[in-house]
Design a protein around this motif. Sequence first.
Motif, short mmCIF file in Angstrom:
data_model
loop_
_atom_site.label_atom_id
_atom_site.label_comp_id
_atom_site.label_asym_id
_atom_site.label_seq_id
_atom_site.Cartn_x
_atom_site.Cartn_y
_atom_site.Cartn_z
N LEU A 264 -16.44 0.66 -2.84
CA LEU A 264 -15.01 0.74 -2.50
C LEU A 264 -14.83 1.25 -1.07
CD1 LEU A 264 -13.35 2.38 -5.67
CD2 LEU A 264 -13.71 -0.02 -5.17
N LEU A 265 -15.56 2.32 -0.75
CA LEU A 265 -15.32 3.00 0.53
C LEU A 265 -15.88 2.24 1.72
CD1 LEU A 265 -16.07 6.67 -0.59
CD2 LEU A 265 -13.84 5.73 -0.01
N ALA B 244 -18.31 3.94 -5.86
CA ALA B 244 -17.58 4.64 -4.79
C ALA B 244 -17.97 4.06 -3.43
CB ALA B 244 -17.88 6.14 -4.84
N GLN C 147 0.84 -1.21 0.00
CA GLN C 147 0.00 0.00 0.00
C GLN C 147 0.87 1.25 0.00
OE1 GLN C 147 -2.23 -0.89 3.53
NE2 GLN C 147 -4.06 -1.40 2.37
N ILE D 287 -10.60 9.30 -4.37
CA ILE D 287 -10.93 8.49 -3.20
C ILE D 287 -9.97 7.33 -2.99
CG2 ILE D 287 -13.39 9.08 -3.17
CD1 ILE D 287 -13.89 6.30 -4.51
N ALA D 288 -9.23 6.97 -4.03
CA ALA D 288 -8.33 5.81 -3.89
C ALA D 288 -7.27 5.84 -4.98
CB ALA D 288 -9.15 4.53 -4.01
N ASN E 102 -7.45 8.85 2.75
CA ASN E 102 -8.16 9.54 3.83
C ASN E 102 -8.33 11.00 3.46
OD1 ASN E 102 -8.46 11.21 6.12
ND2 ASN E 102 -7.87 9.48 7.42
N GLU E 103 -9.56 11.44 3.37
CA GLU E 103 -9.86 12.79 2.87
C GLU E 103 -9.16 13.86 3.71
OE1 GLU E 103 -13.70 15.51 1.79
OE2 GLU E 103 -13.96 13.75 3.02
N LEU F 161 -7.45 3.07 -0.20
CA LEU F 161 -8.36 4.20 -0.02
C LEU F 161 -7.58 5.36 0.57
CD1 LEU F 161 -11.44 2.38 1.57
CD2 LEU F 161 -11.04 2.97 -0.84
N ARG G 279 -8.98 -5.34 -5.17
CA ARG G 279 -8.90 -4.81 -3.80
C ARG G 279 -7.48 -4.86 -3.21
NH1 ARG G 279 -11.69 -1.30 -1.15
NH2 ARG G 279 -10.59 -1.15 0.79
#
Length: 388
Positions: free
Chosen positions: A302-303, A299, A279, A336-337, A381-382, A379, A374
């Motif tokens: 995934l989230l 979305a 990752q 988002i990813a 983090n905003e 993902l 996957r």
Amino acid sequence: MIRQRSDIKGAQRIVVKIGSSLLADSDSMDSGAGGVQMARVQRFADEIAALHALGREVVVVSSGAVALGRVHLNWVGRKLSVHEKQAAAAIGQPALMHAYKQAFSGHGIGVAQMLLTADDLRNRRRYLNASNTGETLFAAGVVPIVNENDTVVVQEIKFGDNDNLGALVSLLLDADLLVIMTDVDALYDANPAVCSTAQRIGLVESITTEIMAMAGESGSHFGTGGMASKLKAARIATRGGVATAVVSGDKPGMLAALLDGADVGTLFACGGDRQTRRQHWIVEVLHPAGRIGVDAGAARALLTHGASLLPVGVCHVEGTFDKGECVEIVADDRVIARGLCNYSAEEMRRLVGVPSEDIERVLGYKDFSSVVHRDNLVLLNEKEEQAG
Ligand code: GLU
């Protein structure tokens, strides 16, 4: 994993990043007398040797090649072109290594040179090779000294700075702790040079937007360049499970005090989640070559459901990429990813909105039902993304 001061005592593998402001000697540079603060190098070697004697494994990430090369070429104080800097690094790097070799030899410790480029780490095989070389050097009991391979990189493909390099090396070599030795002694809540009530921040549990703001602009807030780059490095390292400390390299004994759990400098502790090496490689090392826009359903899958990205949820594709390259996944204009795409950009354009069972009909073959599996998807983090 290090979550508080007392956990530091258990750190086994440590990356010590030493900035050029601690190594370059402007007096001796001006006089052409070598350019390296040999007494400093010796002190760092002594302090690292003491850790080594306790069975800890230490890798040094050191700058200074360009500064030393300037001295040797009589280019001190002159603005250099990229190629001149590269030439200076080529000349200064062996001088830097010579200084470390000499300094460690009194302790009977050998040193090894590892020169890396960001491009090397983007290539999975080279990444693993560099990691295996590091492991082999640790097993041989030597201290690897890492720097950027400045002669072959230009600005766009550089690590950027050695703080960043230190963070990536700490993840590459699976370290427990990254120590950034610098000429400020910690992160403060205000500029200590102008604010007498400025407080040292001893422990940072999460590198939030507010913490990032404390660093100010490089070179303006603390009168020295780069607290911002130190925070960025700390964020990369801590996300990957490597706690990071910023301590003074000016004051003797800081390394030992830190490793003893003393409240010196600033410790950036590790949070709950830890990126795996894969990752980390996808998020911090690879450059995205394109973007895949997805619909709200994809979305959400995934989230919140830990799903792979299927072609049916893809709305649009940007950029040019091959199979296996890194792409950003975008929903509602927000990234988002990130992940490795199983199909090329040209194939992806043909797969927009296509159910997985029709992939073979559309492309003439089908290697995967998902477009980003996957296991190859991270993902973002905003809150953290906005912070940096
Ligand atoms: N690699 C450069 C050098 O050795 C230093 C880069 C940096 O300190 O950020 O001179």
